[in-house]
Design a protein around this motif. Structure first.
Motif, PDB file in Angstrom:
ATOM      1  N   VAL A   9       0.822  -1.209   0.000  1.00  0.00           N
ATOM      2  CA  VAL A   9       0.000   0.000   0.000  1.00  0.00           C
ATOM      3  C   VAL A   9       0.858   1.261   0.000  1.00  0.00           C
ATOM      4  O   VAL A   9       1.856   1.344   0.725  1.00  0.00           O
ATOM      5  N   ASP A  10       0.439   2.225  -0.803  1.00  0.00           N
ATOM      6  CA  ASP A  10       1.033   3.561  -0.783  1.00  0.00           C
ATOM      7  C   ASP A  10      -0.036   4.562  -1.195  1.00  0.00           C
ATOM      8  O   ASP A  10      -1.087   4.174  -1.709  1.00  0.00           O
ATOM      9  N   ALA A  23      -3.549   3.290  -2.805  1.00  0.00           N
ATOM     10  CA  ALA A  23      -3.573   2.111  -3.669  1.00  0.00           C
ATOM     11  C   ALA A  23      -2.981   0.907  -2.964  1.00  0.00           C
ATOM     12  O   ALA A  23      -2.032   1.026  -2.182  1.00  0.00           O
ATOM     13  N   ALA A  24      -3.543  -0.251  -3.261  1.00  0.00           N
ATOM     14  CA  ALA A  24      -3.007  -1.531  -2.795  1.00  0.00           C
ATOM     15  C   ALA A  24      -2.809  -2.416  -4.015  1.00  0.00           C
ATOM     16  O   ALA A  24      -3.694  -2.513  -4.870  1.00  0.00           O
ATOM     17  N   VAL A  25      -1.651  -3.039  -4.093  1.00  0.00           N
ATOM     18  CA  VAL A  25      -1.382  -4.022  -5.130  1.00  0.00           C
ATOM     19  C   VAL A  25      -1.241  -5.368  -4.432  1.00  0.00           C
ATOM     20  O   VAL A  25      -0.489  -5.502  -3.463  1.00  0.00           O
ATOM     21  N   PRO A  72      -1.134  -6.803 -12.666  1.00  0.00           N
ATOM     22  CA  PRO A  72      -1.443  -6.605 -11.244  1.00  0.00           C
ATOM     23  C   PRO A  72      -2.932  -6.635 -10.936  1.00  0.00           C
ATOM     24  O   PRO A  72      -3.766  -6.265 -11.765  1.00  0.00           O
ATOM     25  N   CYS A  73      -3.225  -7.112  -9.761  1.00  0.00           N
ATOM     26  CA  CYS A  73      -4.561  -6.978  -9.189  1.00  0.00           C
ATOM     27  C   CYS A  73      -4.415  -5.989  -8.051  1.00  0.00           C
ATOM     28  O   CYS A  73      -3.427  -6.023  -7.310  1.00  0.00           O
ATOM     29  N   GLY A  74      -5.373  -5.117  -7.932  1.00  0.00           N
ATOM     30  CA  GLY A  74      -5.273  -4.141  -6.860  1.00  0.00           C
ATOM     31  C   GLY A  74      -6.517  -3.305  -6.733  1.00  0.00           C
ATOM     32  O   GLY A  74      -7.494  -3.487  -7.457  1.00  0.00           O
ATOM     33  N   ILE A  75      -6.444  -2.381  -5.807  1.00  0.00           N
ATOM     34  CA  ILE A  75      -7.560  -1.490  -5.496  1.00  0.00           C
ATOM     35  C   ILE A  75      -6.984  -0.099  -5.307  1.00  0.00           C
ATOM     36  O   ILE A  75      -5.954   0.068  -4.638  1.00  0.00           O
ATOM     37  N   VAL A  76      -7.655   0.890  -5.873  1.00  0.00           N
ATOM     38  CA  VAL A  76      -7.308   2.273  -5.616  1.00  0.00           C
ATOM     39  C   VAL A  76      -8.546   2.939  -5.041  1.00  0.00           C
ATOM     40  O   VAL A  76      -9.622   2.897  -5.641  1.00  0.00           O
ATOM     41  N   VAL A  77      -8.392   3.531  -3.865  1.00  0.00           N
ATOM     42  CA  VAL A  77      -9.465   4.326  -3.273  1.00  0.00           C
ATOM     43  C   VAL A  77      -9.117   5.787  -3.535  1.00  0.00           C
ATOM     44  O   VAL A  77      -8.038   6.251  -3.150  1.00  0.00           O
ATOM     45  N   ILE A  78     -10.034   6.460  -4.209  1.00  0.00           N
ATOM     46  CA  ILE A  78      -9.831   7.867  -4.526  1.00  0.00           C
ATOM     47  C   ILE A  78     -10.765   8.688  -3.650  1.00  0.00           C
ATOM     48  O   ILE A  78     -11.986   8.595  -3.768  1.00  0.00           O
ATOM     49  N   GLY A  79     -10.166   9.454  -2.768  1.00  0.00           N
ATOM     50  CA  GLY A  79     -10.931  10.337  -1.900  1.00  0.00           C
ATOM     51  C   GLY A  79     -11.042  11.710  -2.540  1.00  0.00           C
ATOM     52  O   GLY A  79     -10.019  12.301  -2.902  1.00  0.00           O
ATOM     53  N   PRO A 156       2.437   0.090  -5.642  1.00  0.00           N
ATOM     54  CA  PRO A 156       1.240   0.893  -5.403  1.00  0.00           C
ATOM     55  C   PRO A 156       1.475   2.389  -5.626  1.00  0.00           C
ATOM     56  O   PRO A 156       0.550   3.120  -5.987  1.00  0.00           O
ATOM     57  N   ASP A 157       2.708   2.848  -5.449  1.00  0.00           N
ATOM     58  CA  ASP A 157       3.027   4.239  -5.741  1.00  0.00           C
ATOM     59  C   ASP A 157       2.795   4.529  -7.224  1.00  0.00           C
ATOM     60  O   ASP A 157       2.196   5.544  -7.591  1.00  0.00           O
ATOM     61  N   ILE A 158       3.239   3.634  -8.071  1.00  0.00           N
ATOM     62  CA  ILE A 158       3.078   3.794  -9.523  1.00  0.00           C
ATOM     63  C   ILE A 158       1.607   3.676  -9.906  1.00  0.00           C
ATOM     64  O   ILE A 158       1.091   4.461 -10.703  1.00  0.00           O
TER      65      ILE A 158
END
Length: 189
Positions: A9-10, A23-25, A72-79, A156-158
């Motif tokens: 996570v980053d 984001a989490a990868v 990649p599989c991941g999730i991005v939460v955009i606030g 996750p930074d990328i």
């Protein structure tokens, strides 16, 4: 049965657009060393780590294409609705949503990029509160790692950087990551 994945996570911010992204990868344990080798292979001479904000546009394309090739599989939460003076509040809101999303997946450990002892302690307190409120299962461990020590926190930074560009209309990079990255939006104001 396969061992649970790790979630690296980053976060990223686009303050001018009022956005805080986390984001989490997801990384299968069997792929971790291979991913680390790929990431280390992307370092330029004298570069100690990959960091989105330090890269030029052409290089960002190269990094996203390399990550995309790993499927990649991941999730991005955009606030949305980020207030400059309330960035830690935005982090907590995005972290809460991201951890809830991760708790519904086969995750054994969430690894955050370390922000230093004091800020990491703030994250730990948030996680403890989530556990007390039964919002995060005990089976998910949490750890904080220095980005120089573990290249997997570069992913996750990328991903977060590419997602932040998509939010201002530059969608090509986030599309290059593939369909395995879920985007969730929340209001943080």
């Amino acid at each position: 049965m396969n061992p649970p994945h790790f979630a690296y996570v980053d976060e990223s911010m686009r303050v001018s657009s009022g956005l805080y992204l986390m984001a989490a990868v997801l990384v299968p344990p069997t792929c971790a060393e291979g991913y680390r080798a790929v990431l280390r292979g992307l370092l330029l001479r004298n570069q100690r780590r990959l960091h989105w904000r330090d890269e030029k546009d052409k290089r960002r394309v190269q990094l996203v294409e390399a990550i995309g090739a790993l499927r990649p599989c991941g999730i991005v939460v955009i606030g949305t609705g980020l207030d400059r003076g309330r960035q830690e509040r935005a982090r907590r809101k995005c972290m809460e949503r991201l951890l809830w999303e991760l708790s519904n997946r086969d995750i054994g450990e969430v690894v955050f990029e370390s922000r230093g002892p004091q800020l990491d302690a703030s994250d730990r307190k948030m996680i403890d509160i989530m556990r007390i409120r039964s919002m995060l299962p005990d089976r998910i461990r949490a750890a904080w790692r220095n980005p120089i020590a573990d290249p997997l926190v570069w992913m996750p930074d990328i991903v977060a950087g590419a997602a932040s560009l998509a939010e201002i209309g530059e969608e090509s990079l986030v599309k290059a990551l593939g369909r395995g990255v879920l985007i969730e939006r929340i209001s943080i104001d």
